[in-house]
Design a protein around this motif. Structure first.
Motif, short mmCIF file in Angstrom:
data_model
loop_
_atom_site.label_atom_id
_atom_site.label_comp_id
_atom_site.label_asym_id
_atom_site.label_seq_id
_atom_site.Cartn_x
_atom_site.Cartn_y
_atom_site.Cartn_z
N ASN A 198 0.82 -1.20 0.00
CA ASN A 198 0.00 0.00 0.00
C ASN A 198 0.86 1.26 0.00
O ASN A 198 0.59 2.22 -0.73
CB ASN A 198 -0.92 0.00 1.22
CG ASN A 198 -1.79 1.23 1.29
OD1 ASN A 198 -2.55 1.51 0.39
ND2 ASN A 198 -1.65 1.98 2.37
N ASN A 199 1.93 1.26 0.80
CA ASN A 199 2.81 2.42 0.83
C ASN A 199 3.46 2.68 -0.52
O ASN A 199 3.58 3.82 -0.96
CB ASN A 199 3.90 2.21 1.89
CG ASN A 199 3.37 2.32 3.30
OD1 ASN A 199 2.38 2.98 3.55
ND2 ASN A 199 4.02 1.64 4.23
N GLY A 214 0.72 5.26 -0.83
CA GLY A 214 0.74 5.61 0.59
C GLY A 214 1.39 6.93 0.93
O GLY A 214 1.49 7.28 2.10
N TYR A 237 -4.66 8.43 -3.62
CA TYR A 237 -4.01 7.57 -2.64
C TYR A 237 -4.65 6.18 -2.66
O TYR A 237 -5.76 5.99 -3.18
CB TYR A 237 -4.12 8.15 -1.23
CG TYR A 237 -5.54 8.37 -0.74
CD1 TYR A 237 -6.27 7.34 -0.14
CD2 TYR A 237 -6.16 9.61 -0.88
CE1 TYR A 237 -7.57 7.54 0.31
CE2 TYR A 237 -7.46 9.83 -0.45
CZ TYR A 237 -8.16 8.78 0.15
OH TYR A 237 -9.45 8.98 0.58
N TYR A 274 -5.51 2.61 -0.15
CA TYR A 274 -5.73 2.25 1.26
C TYR A 274 -6.21 0.81 1.35
O TYR A 274 -6.74 0.24 0.39
CB TYR A 274 -6.73 3.19 1.92
CG TYR A 274 -8.14 3.11 1.38
CD1 TYR A 274 -9.09 2.27 1.96
CD2 TYR A 274 -8.54 3.90 0.31
CE1 TYR A 274 -10.39 2.21 1.48
CE2 TYR A 274 -9.83 3.84 -0.19
CZ TYR A 274 -10.76 3.00 0.41
OH TYR A 274 -12.04 2.93 -0.09
#
Length: 455
Positions: free
Chosen positions: A302-303, A307, A328, A330
């Motif tokens: 995710n990062n 992220g 973004y 999540y």
């Protein structure tokens, strides 16, 4: 279950058919990054966890109930959230003004929130005012009266809240995406309920939900800050004495099971036509549940994808092309299911390009994986955000309660960081191939016809 190496502060207790006849206390950890964590199980099955942090001058105190919107039937939609509002309206001992003024008079703050799987009532006060906070919060959770007039007043407030939510397309699109994935399953419904369910809800229905669901085995009390564990337990027992939560011996309720997994819908597109200046889109898929061992790899993935400002999606869609202000990714996780999604807010005329770029990036990561450099950056982001997020008493209090309610265990900080460090490139790339290689569900709120995104 205590983590490996836990020190038993006290043990035993004479067991009856329903539980123990006295409280059982254990020391769970002496964390070098925090304070001493202790856990007491009262005879009623209610659990009290504290983290003593002498360097702080404040204390955060929370009462967490393992009941959320997914525990409602369809016609009950919004009952948990409705009840959360009503518990602040008065008890046998205090009026609504008494509740708010008592905490505000000492400079404290109090609030509550409802999620799909739990409800939390909390206060943050100076350490010297903790006895007051415990007495007030335990009183409102255990012994609220739910007067008919208050039900009608809060019904109007909640209907306004629902209408306000409908005026926030950036929030609405997340609920639309949940419905795209889960359909009519409770995880796909609104936490607030709808006008159709809230309007006819009666005081009797809410009272029944209250007394059936708010029982000691379902409740965790957590506190963090400059405190003494034994004193907190004593104050909690005093505050609950003579209330409906002063109950017969019982054992704590087990955490919500991870199996059977929730059945999700095939990839679905939902469009909410709305005359907005900006389009709001979410593209995503079912993910993994919160106890899945791959959750640490998912955090890294995710990062890397969305992220932060260095993520692939932010760099490609905002920095290089200027197509969206906000973009973004999540992960949402529940006991028995999960979501992985990408959100973007952009001009309506740019939606097709944003979706094309997002789909291409997801396919690329599914097929090719991420790099060693991205793996290292993703791990660093996971560890840093976790540790930095523990620098106030509120987050530490939440960590205690969530560990107990959601995981049945409190993972030490060092162990959690080690689990992130142990994530390999194969772990992340294998998960990416599994999650991101298939069809995606799409939710859109904006000035479009419902058929605008048909395949």
């Amino acid at each position: 279950m205590a983590p490996p190496g836990a020190v038993r502060h006290a043990a035993g207790g004479t067991r009856s058919a329903g539980g123990t006849t006295r409280a059982v206390t254990r020391t769970l950890s002496d964390d070098p990054l925090g304070g001493t964590v202790r856990r007491t199980v009262l005879p009623s099955g209610l659990r009290v966890l504290t983290e003593a942090i002498p360097a702080m001058r404040s204390v955060s105190f929370g009462i967490w109930v393992a009941v959320g919107s997914r525990d409602e039937t369809g016609p009950q939609g919004g009952a948990a959230h409705f009840l959360e509002h009503l518990l602040f309206k008065g008890t046998q001992k205090r009026s609504a003004l008494d509740i708010s003024s008592a905490i505000e008079a000492v400079g404290g703050e109090t609030n509550a929130f409802t999620t799909k799987e739990y409800t939390c009532y909390y206060a943050r006060v100076l350490d010297e005012d903790l006895p007051l906070a415990i007495d007030v919060m335990c009183d409102l959770v255990a012994d609220s009266v739910l007067y008919d007039a208050d039900v009608e007043t809060e019904r109007g407030v909640i209907l306004e809240e629902i209408a306000m939510h409908d005026d926030e397309p950036g929030d609405e699109v997340h609920d639309l995406f949940a419905r795209a994935v889960y359909g009519d399953h409770p995880l796909g419904r609104l936490i607030s309920g709808t006008e159709e369910t809230v309007t006819p809800m009666t005081r009797r229905q809410i009272q029944s939900f209250y007394r059936r669901r708010y029982t000691p085995p379902q409740i965790v009390i957590a506190a963090a800050g400059n405190l003494d564990h034994a004193a907190v337990v004593k104050l909690v027992r005093q505050a609950l004495r003579g209330t409906p939560l002063d109950a017969d011996p019982a054992v704590p309720a087990p955490r919500r099971p991870a199996a059977p997994a929730v059945r999700t819908r095939p990839a679905t597109t939902l469009v909410e036509p709305k005359e907005t200046e900006q389009a709001h889109v979410i593209l995503g898929c079912p993910g993994i549940d919160r106890t899945d061992e791959r959750r640490f790899a998912l955090g890294v993935l995710n990062n890397v994808l969305g992220g932060g400002m260095s993520s692939r999606l932010f760099q490609e869609i905002r920095e290089r092309r200027g197509l969206a202000y906000s973009v973004y990714s999540y992960a949402g996780q529940y006991a028995d299911s999960g979501l992985f999604a990408v959100y973007a807010g952009c001009a309506p005329g740019k939606v097709d390009e944003v979706l094309e770029l997002t789909r291409a990036e997801l396919r690329r990561v599914a097929a090719e994986g991420i790099t060693e450099a991205e793996l290292a950056r993703g791990k660093g982001m996971s560890k840093g955000s976790f540790v930095l997020g523990l620098e106030d008493t509120g987050s530490r209090m939440s960590r205690l309660a969530k560990g107990e309610l959601l995981y049945g265990d409190l993972m030490p900080v060092d162990e959690l960081l080690a689990r992130v460090d142990a994530v390999t490139l194969d772990d992340v790339n294998g998960l990416a191939a599994e999650l991101l290689g298939g069809p995606m569900s799409l939710a859109v709120v904006g000035p479009f016809e419902e058929s605008a995104f048909s395949a």
